[in-house]
Design an enzyme around this catalytic site. Sequence first.
Site, PDB file in Angstrom:
ATOM      1  N   TYR A   1      29.283 129.940  12.368  1.00 20.72           N
ATOM      2  CA  TYR A   1      30.398 128.983  12.422  1.00 20.72           C
ATOM      3  C   TYR A   1      31.304 129.213  13.640  1.00 20.72           C
ATOM      4  O   TYR A   1      32.110 128.349  13.975  1.00 20.72           O
ATOM      5  CB  TYR A   1      31.242 129.063  11.137  1.00 20.72           C
ATOM      6  CG  TYR A   1      30.514 128.638   9.880  1.00 20.72           C
ATOM      7  CD1 TYR A   1      29.202 128.160   9.925  1.00 20.72           C
ATOM      8  CD2 TYR A   1      31.122 128.716   8.638  1.00 20.72           C
ATOM      9  CE1 TYR A   1      28.527 127.780   8.780  1.00 20.72           C
ATOM     10  CE2 TYR A   1      30.451 128.328   7.481  1.00 20.72           C
ATOM     11  CZ  TYR A   1      29.149 127.874   7.560  1.00 20.72           C
ATOM     12  OH  TYR A   1      28.484 127.497   6.420  1.00 20.72           O
TER      13      TYR A   1
ATOM     14  N   LYS B   1      18.606 137.976   6.892  1.00 24.15           N
ATOM     15  CA  LYS B   1      17.310 137.340   7.140  1.00 24.15           C
ATOM     16  C   LYS B   1      16.700 138.123   8.298  1.00 24.15           C
ATOM     17  O   LYS B   1      16.350 137.579   9.359  1.00 24.15           O
ATOM     18  CB  LYS B   1      17.530 135.852   7.467  1.00 24.15           C
ATOM     19  CG  LYS B   1      16.275 135.006   7.520  1.00 24.15           C
ATOM     20  CD  LYS B   1      15.647 134.756   6.161  1.00 24.15           C
ATOM     21  CE  LYS B   1      14.335 134.005   6.329  1.00 24.15           C
ATOM     22  NZ  LYS B   1      13.546 133.928   5.084  1.00 24.15           N
TER      23      LYS B   1
ATOM     24  N   ASP C   1      16.800 134.141   1.044  1.00 17.11           N
ATOM     25  CA  ASP C   1      16.053 133.212   0.185  1.00 17.11           C
ATOM     26  C   ASP C   1      15.806 133.840  -1.190  1.00 17.11           C
ATOM     27  O   ASP C   1      15.939 133.175  -2.227  1.00 17.11           O
ATOM     28  CB  ASP C   1      14.743 132.748   0.854  1.00 17.11           C
ATOM     29  CG  ASP C   1      14.121 133.814   1.741  1.00 17.11           C
ATOM     30  OD1 ASP C   1      14.684 134.925   1.819  1.00 17.11           O
ATOM     31  OD2 ASP C   1      13.068 133.556   2.342  1.00 17.11           O
TER      32      ASP C   1
ATOM     33  N   ASP D   1      28.832 131.590   2.544  1.00 18.32           N
ATOM     34  CA  ASP D   1      29.374 130.283   2.180  1.00 18.32           C
ATOM     35  C   ASP D   1      28.488 129.642   1.109  1.00 18.32           C
ATOM     36  O   ASP D   1      28.950 129.199   0.055  1.00 18.32           O
ATOM     37  CB  ASP D   1      29.410 129.401   3.445  1.00 18.32           C
ATOM     38  CG  ASP D   1      30.135 128.092   3.215  1.00 18.32           C
ATOM     39  OD1 ASP D   1      30.680 127.894   2.123  1.00 18.32           O
ATOM     40  OD2 ASP D   1      30.143 127.248   4.142  1.00 18.32           O
TER      41      ASP D   1
ATOM     42  N   ASP E   1      29.200 129.494  -3.277  1.00 19.95           N
ATOM     43  CA  ASP E   1      29.265 128.245  -4.052  1.00 19.95           C
ATOM     44  C   ASP E   1      28.234 128.257  -5.171  1.00 19.95           C
ATOM     45  O   ASP E   1      28.494 127.801  -6.285  1.00 19.95           O
ATOM     46  CB  ASP E   1      29.062 127.026  -3.145  1.00 19.95           C
ATOM     47  CG  ASP E   1      30.388 126.509  -2.610  1.00 19.95           C
ATOM     48  OD1 ASP E   1      31.349 127.313  -2.558  1.00 19.95           O
ATOM     49  OD2 ASP E   1      30.484 125.319  -2.266  1.00 19.95           O
TER      50      ASP E   1
END
Length: 376
Positions: A143, A194, A226, A250, A254
């Site tokens: 970001y 990752k 994942d 992020d 959620d």
Amino acid sequence: MKAHIAILPGDGIGPEVTDAARRVLEQVATVAGHDFDFETSAVGGEAIDRFDTPLPEATVKSCTRADAILLGAVGGPRWSDPSAPERRRPEAGLLELRRTFGFFANLRPVKVLPALRDATPLRPDRIDGVDLLIVRELTGGLYFGPRREEGEDPRQPKAAWDTMFYREEEVERVARIAFEAARGRRHKVASIDKANVLASMRLWRRVVDRVAADFPDVEHQHVLVDAAAMHLITRPADFDVVLAGNLFGDILSDEASVLAGSLGLLPSASLSATGKGLYEPVHGSAPDIAGQGAANPVGAILSAAMLLRHSLGLEQEAAAVETAVEEALGTARTRDLAAVTNGDDRIRIVDTEAMTEEILSQPSLGRRTTAGVGAV
Ligand code: NAD
């Protein structure tokens, strides 16, 4: 102790829930003999209407003076035009606040209370014992890395890219927060990456291993993002502290918030290197229920508990607030949780004000001990 707390109610249900949280902080101060003073200022859409900017200078000054900041929520249909300039967008005020004070670590606890196990969309046996803390890096990664759009028409670029960029020190400081937090919990950290594909995530893994060496009492493992997305649904109770970069944190936070059953229950903290923190419920401004007395104040009240713990070092007071919330949910709930009373007629469906009263009247917030509030 003396503390100066900035309150930024914001929009929609923001003023209703920050008012509830402030009342809890006032009662904690009275009962435990602390001296808290509060200063309220504008942020978000309300600030755009009054001052033509989502983060007025006076608000920044008030937050600079404060030991901690308690925020409600920002945004709403009146200010939702995505093509509006930055100064007309409420969310820009929140991002600017995070940037100004360097809030680099976002903490989101997700706990499934036994009384609310039927509120989650998962099978109740899957979520028994869920008590996890997501620690998300908030000011780096994809970001904030370099980005570019190419093409003659800037509104319709022919190519665009973002960069997942991390420096060692950015990973190290957030990893330290996660390992420290694990020491006060079940001593486990799952670091999400990752590393099998991304160079930035190989750096992430290496730095996390280095930090872990300073915390031999904390067990740590690396989980590919994942796989983590699957495990959060199939065996969420296995997680204690979950450490992740900005993008993965992020998304996973959620996903994890669904476990608790209602957005209105969840608190968050964003911490800086100085100890100053920004505390806010996870939910937004809920314009559909604003002004109706239907807002669940629990997310904001638990955010106030995090403020006591992380910015003021008042662990016993924080735990007393959390106990009061758990106790109160056994007898009263706001409308968002009305469907999970299971016909138990001892549970009253109440408005924001009465829910706050129910929490304030719990024994854990009413007694004074030599060390602080409550009997915890
Ligand atoms: P939202 O979280 O405001 O609401 C989603 C749903 O959950 C709504 O049905 C709402 O009524 C319900 N809900 C949320 N909080 C609740 C509470 N405390 N008690 C009872 N019910 C509650 O998300 P949204 O509708 O997508 O967004 C509304 C506005 O909030 C938008 O402008 C969005 O940009 C903004 N927003 C702000 C923040 C923030 O300030 N940090 C976060 C998310 C969304």
